[in-house]
Design an enzyme around this catalytic site. Structure first.
Site, short mmCIF file in Angstrom:
data_model
loop_
_atom_site.label_atom_id
_atom_site.label_comp_id
_atom_site.label_asym_id
_atom_site.label_seq_id
_atom_site.Cartn_x
_atom_site.Cartn_y
_atom_site.Cartn_z
CE1 TYR A 92 -4.23 -2.09 4.70
CE2 TYR A 92 -3.61 0.16 4.13
CZ TYR A 92 -3.98 -1.12 3.75
OH TYR A 92 -4.07 -1.43 2.42
CB SER B 232 -0.90 0.01 1.23
OG SER B 232 -1.53 1.26 1.40
#
Length: 335
Positions: A152, A127
């Protein structure tokens, strides 16, 4: 090829599955259909795939070692695309354990299955969140990513480190893809485009964080999937130019690569909202708010490495992509 896709009922996974089936590959979809967002949307994506020749599906979690191993044993995939994860920056502040279970334990299970089943190539989702507190733009895969600002992001950086270890120890070819703000038809309801479209059509106010000033490298789903396929077809080997005295995070003496996949054209959030308003034909009522914890002010992808190695070139302008999404949304929800 036989390709196993985890997260196959997800936004990127379902779109990728269609593209691979279109070219004649066999696909095993693997997804737990969790309720992080509307399961009916996940099921609707899946319903479009299940009638297709060459597609099979297993409903299970990455954390379920036995189910995952059985899927690998039965299907014998040649290549694997791991897109299953607990997604969302903000949700990681509320439920951090979900990220450890799915993104760390689950990814270890994927690595172990790939190692023991002789998989030719593992492509996995990282990501743009890994760039964290970095303010140098555009973000390049050679940059340091040691300052995550959400769990995350930390879990995705962990995936990159875990993958390198398996590439080094077991010569498992791995490629990590740092996705930049993916949007388009069949997208995720927790993303800005979906939220804004729903609320504007319903006449509800929208929350505009950072007062609409932050920028995102919005990347259309078809461009993302094109990048995934190009990397899937290019099995990495050891980088002959790798210098251990000046190591690059993006490659290795092991069969390991990292790439950004983005549009390389950041758009300010306020402009993004204007495009949604234009596509809908209605002005939004805006609640201007400060930047949320865990968010970063700006993102922009340096995609030179991906273009150099695969010929990738994003081709969908954001105004075109937003119009396509709004048209899909109106049709799917009949509004």
């Amino acid at each position: 090829m036989r390709v196993l896709i985890t997260g196959a009922a997800g936004f990127i996974g379902s779109t990728l599955a269609h593209r691979l089936l279109d070219r004649g590959d066999e696909v095993l979809g693997y997804d737990n259909l969790n309720n992080y967002y509307d399961v009916r949307l996940k099921q609707a994506r899946l319903d479009r795939l299940t009638p297709r020749d060459g597609f099979r599906f297993v409903q299970a979690s990455l954390e379920d070692r036995d189910a995952l191993d059985a899927a690998f044993a039965d299907f014998a995939p040649q290549r694997v695309v791991n897109l299953a994860a607990q997604a969302g920056v903000r949700y990681s502040l509320e439920n951090p354990r979900a990220y450890i279970d799915a993104n760390i334990v689950g990814f270890l299970n994927i690595l172990e299955c790939c190692r023991h089943r002789g998989v030719e190539h593992l492509v996995y989702a990282s990501s743009s969140s890994v760039y964290g507190a970095n303010r140098k733009l555009p973000f390049a895969v050679e940059d340091s990513v040691d300052h995550p600002v959400s769990l995350y992001a930390a879990s995705k950086k962990s995936n990159e480190l875990m993958a390198h270890t398996y590439s080094h120890l077991f010569q498992l070819p791995t490629t990590g893809l740092r996705f930049f703000t993916v949007y388009g038809p069949w997208g995720r309801p927790d993303m800005a485009l979906f939220l804004f479209t729903r609320k504007i059509l319903a006449g509800e106010p929208i929350d505009v964080f950072n007062f609409g000033k932050h920028t995102r490298d919005f990347t259309y789903i078809d461009d993302i999937v094109e990048g995934v396929i190009r990397t899937l077809d290019r099995v990495p080997a050891a980088d002959a130019t790798f210098d251990p005295l000046k190591p690059s995070p993006a490659s290795s003496l092991a069969p390991y690569r990292l790439y950004n996949i983005g549009n390389h054209t950041p758009v300010q959030l306020s402009r993004y909202i204007e495009l949604i308003e234009e596509a809908i034909g209605k002005t939004a009522e805006k609640r201007l708010l400060p930047l949320q914890p865990g968010d970063v002010p700006d993102t922009e992808a340096d995609v030179d490495a991906l273009m150099r190695d695969t010929g990738y070139s994003p081709s969908t302008p954001v105004d075109v992509g937003v119009k396509r999404f709004v048209a899909w949304y109106r049709d799917f929800y009949q509004v």
